[in-house]
Design a protein around this motif. Structure first.
Motif, mmCIF file in Angstrom:
data_model
loop_
_atom_site.group_PDB
_atom_site.id
_atom_site.type_symbol
_atom_site.label_atom_id
_atom_site.label_comp_id
_atom_site.label_asym_id
_atom_site.label_seq_id
_atom_site.Cartn_x
_atom_site.Cartn_y
_atom_site.Cartn_z
ATOM 1 N N TYR A 87 0.767 -1.211 0.009
ATOM 2 C CA TYR A 87 -0.014 -0.030 0.091
ATOM 3 C C TYR A 87 0.801 1.066 0.056
ATOM 4 O O TYR A 87 0.321 2.401 -0.082
ATOM 5 C CB TYR A 87 -0.889 0.103 1.345
ATOM 6 N N ASN A 88 2.062 1.111 0.101
ATOM 7 C CA ASN A 88 3.228 2.239 0.228
ATOM 8 C C ASN A 88 2.499 3.179 1.538
ATOM 9 O O ASN A 88 2.396 4.510 1.289
ATOM 10 C CB ASN A 88 3.130 3.072 -0.914
ATOM 11 N N PHE A 89 2.256 2.563 2.630
ATOM 12 C CA PHE A 89 1.650 3.258 3.568
ATOM 13 C C PHE A 89 2.657 2.885 4.895
ATOM 14 O O PHE A 89 2.979 1.692 5.079
ATOM 15 C CB PHE A 89 0.352 2.504 3.952
ATOM 16 N N ASN A 90 2.862 3.848 5.381
ATOM 17 C CA ASN A 90 3.920 3.758 6.655
ATOM 18 C C ASN A 90 3.567 4.784 7.917
ATOM 19 O O ASN A 90 3.378 5.961 7.589
ATOM 20 C CB ASN A 90 5.227 4.126 6.261
ATOM 21 N N LEU A 91 2.800 4.257 8.998
ATOM 22 C CA LEU A 91 2.354 5.186 9.975
ATOM 23 C C LEU A 91 2.657 4.500 11.280
ATOM 24 O O LEU A 91 2.801 3.287 11.474
ATOM 25 C CB LEU A 91 0.959 5.180 9.897
ATOM 26 N N SER A 92 3.233 5.136 12.267
ATOM 27 C CA SER A 92 3.508 4.654 13.604
ATOM 28 C C SER A 92 3.304 5.448 14.590
ATOM 29 O O SER A 92 2.789 6.458 14.444
ATOM 30 C CB SER A 92 5.023 4.193 13.571
ATOM 31 N N SER A 93 3.417 5.198 15.752
ATOM 32 C CA SER A 93 3.398 6.119 16.956
ATOM 33 C C SER A 93 4.290 5.769 18.006
ATOM 34 O O SER A 93 5.160 4.971 18.093
ATOM 35 C CB SER A 93 1.917 5.681 17.579
ATOM 36 N N ALA A 94 4.178 6.775 19.042
ATOM 37 C CA ALA A 94 5.111 6.684 20.203
ATOM 38 C C ALA A 94 5.355 5.370 20.889
ATOM 39 O O ALA A 94 6.071 4.748 21.256
ATOM 40 C CB ALA A 94 5.146 7.734 21.042
ATOM 41 N N LEU A 95 3.826 4.914 21.197
ATOM 42 C CA LEU A 95 3.511 3.658 21.732
ATOM 43 C C LEU A 95 3.754 2.537 20.959
ATOM 44 O O LEU A 95 4.445 1.628 21.504
ATOM 45 C CB LEU A 95 1.611 3.644 21.874
ATOM 46 N N GLN A 96 3.662 2.589 19.852
ATOM 47 C CA GLN A 96 4.345 1.429 18.736
ATOM 48 C C GLN A 96 5.714 1.226 19.150
ATOM 49 O O GLN A 96 6.359 0.107 18.938
ATOM 50 C CB GLN A 96 3.714 1.421 17.361
ATOM 51 N N GLU A 97 6.541 2.406 18.958
ATOM 52 C CA GLU A 97 7.997 2.372 19.006
ATOM 53 C C GLU A 97 8.389 1.818 20.546
ATOM 54 O O GLU A 97 9.440 1.211 20.619
ATOM 55 C CB GLU A 97 8.470 3.855 18.932
ATOM 56 N N TRP A 98 7.594 2.148 21.493
ATOM 57 C CA TRP A 98 7.977 1.408 22.891
ATOM 58 C C TRP A 98 7.555 -0.072 22.740
ATOM 59 O O TRP A 98 8.282 -0.573 23.266
ATOM 60 C CB TRP A 98 6.711 1.928 23.819
ATOM 61 N N HIS A 99 6.673 -0.370 22.123
ATOM 62 C CA HIS A 99 6.593 -1.884 21.929
ATOM 63 C C HIS A 99 7.648 -2.411 21.473
ATOM 64 O O HIS A 99 8.065 -3.506 21.665
ATOM 65 C CB HIS A 99 5.130 -2.193 21.517
ATOM 66 N N ASP A 100 8.106 -1.970 20.235
ATOM 67 C CA ASP A 100 9.139 -2.542 19.462
ATOM 68 C C ASP A 100 10.513 -2.669 20.211
ATOM 69 O O ASP A 100 11.129 -3.695 20.157
ATOM 70 C CB ASP A 100 9.357 -1.665 18.175
ATOM 71 N N ASN A 101 10.671 -1.558 20.805
ATOM 72 C CA ASN A 101 11.950 -1.357 21.815
ATOM 73 C C ASN A 101 11.730 -2.358 23.033
ATOM 74 O O ASN A 101 13.060 -2.910 23.295
ATOM 75 C CB ASN A 101 12.243 -0.125 22.205
ATOM 76 N N LEU A 103 10.316 -5.317 22.855
ATOM 77 C CA LEU A 103 10.345 -6.623 22.543
ATOM 78 C C LEU A 103 12.059 -6.976 22.098
ATOM 79 O O LEU A 103 12.745 -7.786 22.551
ATOM 80 C CB LEU A 103 9.953 -6.905 21.150
ATOM 81 N N LEU A 104 12.822 -5.778 21.585
ATOM 82 C CA LEU A 104 14.264 -5.990 21.375
ATOM 83 C C LEU A 104 14.973 -5.937 22.339
ATOM 84 O O LEU A 104 16.158 -6.411 22.494
ATOM 85 C CB LEU A 104 14.613 -5.052 20.235
ATOM 86 N N GLY A 105 14.755 -5.432 23.469
ATOM 87 C CA GLY A 105 15.487 -5.098 24.805
ATOM 88 C C GLY A 105 14.997 -5.686 25.969
ATOM 89 O O GLY A 105 15.440 -5.413 27.187
ATOM 90 N N ASN A 106 14.253 -6.709 25.829
ATOM 91 C CA ASN A 106 13.799 -7.457 26.860
ATOM 92 C C ASN A 106 13.870 -9.040 26.984
ATOM 93 O O ASN A 106 12.873 -9.674 26.539
ATOM 94 C CB ASN A 106 12.322 -7.156 27.206
ATOM 95 N N SER A 107 14.932 -9.642 26.752
ATOM 96 C CA SER A 107 15.116 -11.165 26.535
ATOM 97 C C SER A 107 14.374 -11.968 27.580
ATOM 98 O O SER A 107 13.784 -12.814 27.415
ATOM 99 C CB SER A 107 16.721 -11.336 26.622
ATOM 100 N N LEU A 108 14.285 -11.439 28.811
ATOM 101 C CA LEU A 108 13.763 -12.317 29.928
ATOM 102 C C LEU A 108 12.201 -12.355 29.530
ATOM 103 O O LEU A 108 11.575 -13.429 29.777
ATOM 104 C CB LEU A 108 13.871 -11.467 31.281
ATOM 105 N N TRP A 109 11.616 -11.416 29.121
ATOM 106 C CA TRP A 109 10.193 -11.521 28.687
ATOM 107 C C TRP A 109 10.002 -12.392 27.409
ATOM 108 O O TRP A 109 8.923 -13.224 27.650
ATOM 109 C CB TRP A 109 9.589 -10.071 28.315
#
Length: 260
Positions: A87-101, A103-109
């Motif tokens: 769709y050539n569509f890219n939209l994000s939010s501060a909340l989504q960026e928190w979720h992404d970070n 996952l990448l920084g919480n190996s215990l979880w």
């Protein structure tokens, strides 16, 4: 959410059972150009789950039930890449960026739920989608079907013919591309299990409705000729418009009744 079936997008099954399913569906509809409006005085307030130790800045997805509703986030990265390509569509939010970070920084979880990260080159990693990691059969995967033999009290497992070549769509049937067919994919089951992708044949369907949800849609796309019977005269008009390639009959099918 109220939307006409002909305007909806295909639901991405990778999120089923893992959370993020409704959000991903709304996101793709927005990417497809649909605009959503909240009906005045008709809305739902979603109260955040109880989370001991959480602060007001902790995203709701990480709250409650040990954060297990975050599992669907593992599928978001690959999903968003597909949306961007299609769709050539890219939209994000501060909340989504928190979720992404998160996952990448919480190996215990991740370890708590048996989730993994994979390398995508250039020293970067991304989560492995939970449904893929768990080998859940979602689109485009096709499950096996069992055929029961009542007299022998046994059954035969028949796998789908995933490697078979699809029947080419004739140019005269291009209008069928806009028709989705039955939601339960009955046409695919019948074709793959019983007809092994046969590219010719005749299908008779009684009660074809307007032709857009008819089983014959999938068969017509594969070159089969369709005979569609619909009794309702108003619905029959739509059937004729939607399926001009088929032989359509406005009649009620049934046994002959003789008056004594």
């Amino acid at each position: 959410l109220l939307i006409g079936r002909d305007k909806s997008v295909q639901y991405d099954e990778t999120f089923v059972g893992y959370g993020k399913d409704r959000i991903s569906y709304h996101y793709e509809m927005a990417a497809a150009g649909l605009r959503m409006h909240v009906v005045p005085e008709l809305f739902v307030f979603h109260q955040r789950s109880h989370c001991p130790g959480c602060t007001s800045s902790t995203p709701a997805g990480a709250r409650g039930k040990d954060g297990r509703w975050m599992v669907g986030e593992t599928c978001w990265h690959s999903f968003k890449q597909r949306i961007s390509r299609e769709y050539n569509f890219n939209l994000s939010s501060a909340l989504q960026e928190w979720h992404d970070n998160f996952l990448l920084g919480n190996s215990l979880w991740l370890d708590q739920f048996g989730l993994k990260l994979k390398s995508v080159g250039n020293g970067t990693v991304e989560p492995v989608c939970a449904s893929i990691q768990d080998n859940v059969c979602v689109h485009p995967c096709r499950p096996m079907h069992a055929v029961l033999h009542p007299k022998a009290r046994t059954f035969t497992v028949i796998p789908f013919s995933n490697q078979s070549e699809p029947c080419p769509l004739k140019s005269t049937l291009a209008h069928l591309n806009a028709i989705r067919g039955p939601e339960n994919k009955q046409d695919e089951v019948l074709m793959d299990v019983f007809f092994k992708n046969r590219c010719d044949g005749i299908l008779l369907e009684i009660g074809a409705n307007d032709g857009t949800s008819a089983i014959s849609v999938g068969f017509a796309k594969r070159g089969w000729r369709s005979v569609l019977i619909e009794a309702d005269p108003l619905v029959f008009q739509s059937l004729q418009q939607n399926r001009p390639e088929a032989l359509t009959i406005n009649a009620l099918a049934g046994a002959t009744v003789q008056n004594e």
